[in-house]
Design a protein around this motif. Structure first.
Motif, PDB file in Angstrom:
ATOM      1  N   ILE A 123     132.265 -15.198  21.924  1.00 24.51           N
ATOM      2  CA  ILE A 123     132.485 -16.177  22.690  1.00 24.51           C
ATOM      3  C   ILE A 123     131.967 -16.693  24.196  1.00 24.51           C
ATOM      4  N   ARG A 160     132.373 -21.002  20.890  1.00 21.44           N
ATOM      5  CA  ARG A 160     133.177 -19.429  19.984  1.00 21.44           C
ATOM      6  C   ARG A 160     131.752 -19.566  18.549  1.00 21.44           C
ATOM      7  N   VAL A 203     141.246 -19.882  26.663  1.00 24.41           N
ATOM      8  CA  VAL A 203     140.592 -18.160  26.988  1.00 24.41           C
ATOM      9  C   VAL A 203     140.649 -18.017  28.832  1.00 24.41           C
ATOM     10  N   MET A 261     138.762 -12.657  28.612  1.00 29.63           N
ATOM     11  CA  MET A 261     137.692 -13.135  26.671  1.00 29.63           C
ATOM     12  C   MET A 261     136.188 -13.749  26.379  1.00 29.63           C
TER      13      MET A 261
END
Ligand code: KG4
Ligand code: ZN
Length: 384
Positions: free
Chosen positions: A2, A19, A68, A72
């Motif tokens: 990510i 992503r 997110v 992350m």
């Protein structure tokens, strides 16, 4: 993987979470159009100050929309070139701060290469491109650049040609200004050129070819032709090229011949009558000439490709003007005629955005091209 992508090269403050290089989880763009409208163009100092104010809220929104947390994020990517230096510095400084505090890699991305990548981006859950793309011809058509590339991988670009004067988006904006269309003019000109009552052959505007075989572009002559069509040719008897220009001219009658200046009388400007219908016709004629000039050079680039490198698989297109209805149509026709894949960005990804930065960064990272904390903001592209 990510990646958070940050873009601030001109007048859009943008951040996006992507992503694995393709799946756009969020794409937040804060456009500064309203700050620059009274000046009729981007004012660099106003733009960089606005980036400072907007950067963190935009990043926060991109993370929230993607669902997110910062923890992350696997890497931070930033468009570090080309662009307005004060604007680039804001994005580069913000990205360095995030990468350093999170202990994550920092990836500098060339904005031009990112535009070429933008057609690969997909909304979350939508299947991406699976066919082989390379070798490809890349076409960037934006407000600052109009260039062709041979692309053999996402880290391998060879410049084939570019504009020798105005970029096509710049020509669109200038022509729109002459036609007194609201800023930013490109999309507005596109809109009126598509009107069903528009006669795109009313004005015989120049389609620049340059030398036989040249893959360069030139749009300043086209822009000047639009100026003369509206305001009259300096020294031309009877207005534009001697033709009876403007609303007095019967529809379908003799075309305005902008090259016919033989009877010019120095110093005299005869203004053509120029009505609303003429404005629509001139916009359509401009759109036809601009897109024809682009299509001409794309065909030349395809013709000149050395087949020993393998046949061209795709045409990668990006930049603000890839949103143009006529340009999209012309390139679509070329793809069918040459049996190649046309990789066009969705309208959401034509303008400057952080998703294209994060998307391309994924491939740069995979190729070992993450940058360190010494990443610099650079006004020019590295793709020369
Ligand atoms: O790629 P971009 O957002 O910024 C640069 O990197 O320059 O491109 C902006 C340019 C502007 O000149 C704008 O007028 C033009 O793209 N543009 C269009 C259209 N949409 C944006 N030009 C013609 N037709 C459009 N539909
Ligand atoms: Zn751009």
């Amino acid at each position: 993987m990510i990646i958070l992508g940050i873009e601030s090269s001109c007048d859009e403050t943008a951040a996006s979470v992507v992503r694995d290089g393709v799946e756009v989880l969020s794409n937040v763009i804060s456009s500064q159009t309203e700050l620059h409208v009274e000046y009729g163009g981007v004012v660099p100092e106003i733009a960089s100050r606005a980036h400072v104010e907007r950067m963190l809220p935009v990043v926060r929104e991109a993370l929230a929309e993607a669902g997110v947390g910062l923890g992350m994020i696997d890497a931070i990517a930033v468009g570090n070139r080309p662009g307005l230096i004060g604007c680039l510095l804001v994005g580069v400084a913000a990205s360095k701060a995030l990468a350093w505090s999170l202990g994550k890699p920092l990836i500098g991305v060339d904005h031009i290469a990112a535009h070429l990548y933008s057609g690969l981006l997909r909304e979350a859950g939508v299947k991406g491109e699976t066919q082989s793309l390379f070798p490809a011809i890349g076409l960037v058509v934006s407000g600052g650049h109009t260039s062709l590339y041979e692309v053999t991988s996402w880290v391998n670009f060879r410049r084939l040609g570019g504009t020798i004067d105005d970029a096509v988006g710049e020509a669109y904006d200038k022509a729109a200004k002459i036609l007194e269309l609201p800023y930013p003019g490109g999309p507005m000109l596109d809109r009126i050129a598509q009107r069903p009552d528009a006669d795109e052959r009313a004005y015989d505007l120049p389609i620049s070819r340059l030398n036989p075989g040249s893959l360069d572009f030139s749009f300043s002559g086209l822009k000047t032709a639009v100026l003369y069509a509206v305001r009259g040719v300096p020294g031309a008897r009877g207005g534009v090229g001697g033709a009876k220009a403007g609303s007095e001219r019967k529809q379908g009658a003799e075309k305005n011949n902008l090259h016919g200046l033989a009877e010019a009388i120095a110093g005299e400007v005869v203004r053509p009558t120029f009505g609303e219908q003429d404005k629509i016709n001139l916009a359509a004629s401009f759109q036809r000439a601009a897109s024809a000039a682009i299509a001409l050079k794309v065909r030349r680039a395809l013709d000149q490709h050395d087949v020993r490198k393998g046949p061209i698989s795709s045409l990668l297109v990006g930049g603000g003007v890839s949103a143009n209805s006529r340009v999209r149509k012309e390139l679509g026709a070329i793809a069918v005629e040459r049996n190649i894949n046309l990789i066009l960005p969705s309208l959401a990804h034509c303008m400057d955005n952080g998703a294209m930065i994060a998307g391309l960064a994924y491939h740069l990272y995979a190729a070992g091209k993450a940058t360190g904390m010494d990443l610099q903001a650079v006004p020019s592209t590295g793709m020369v």
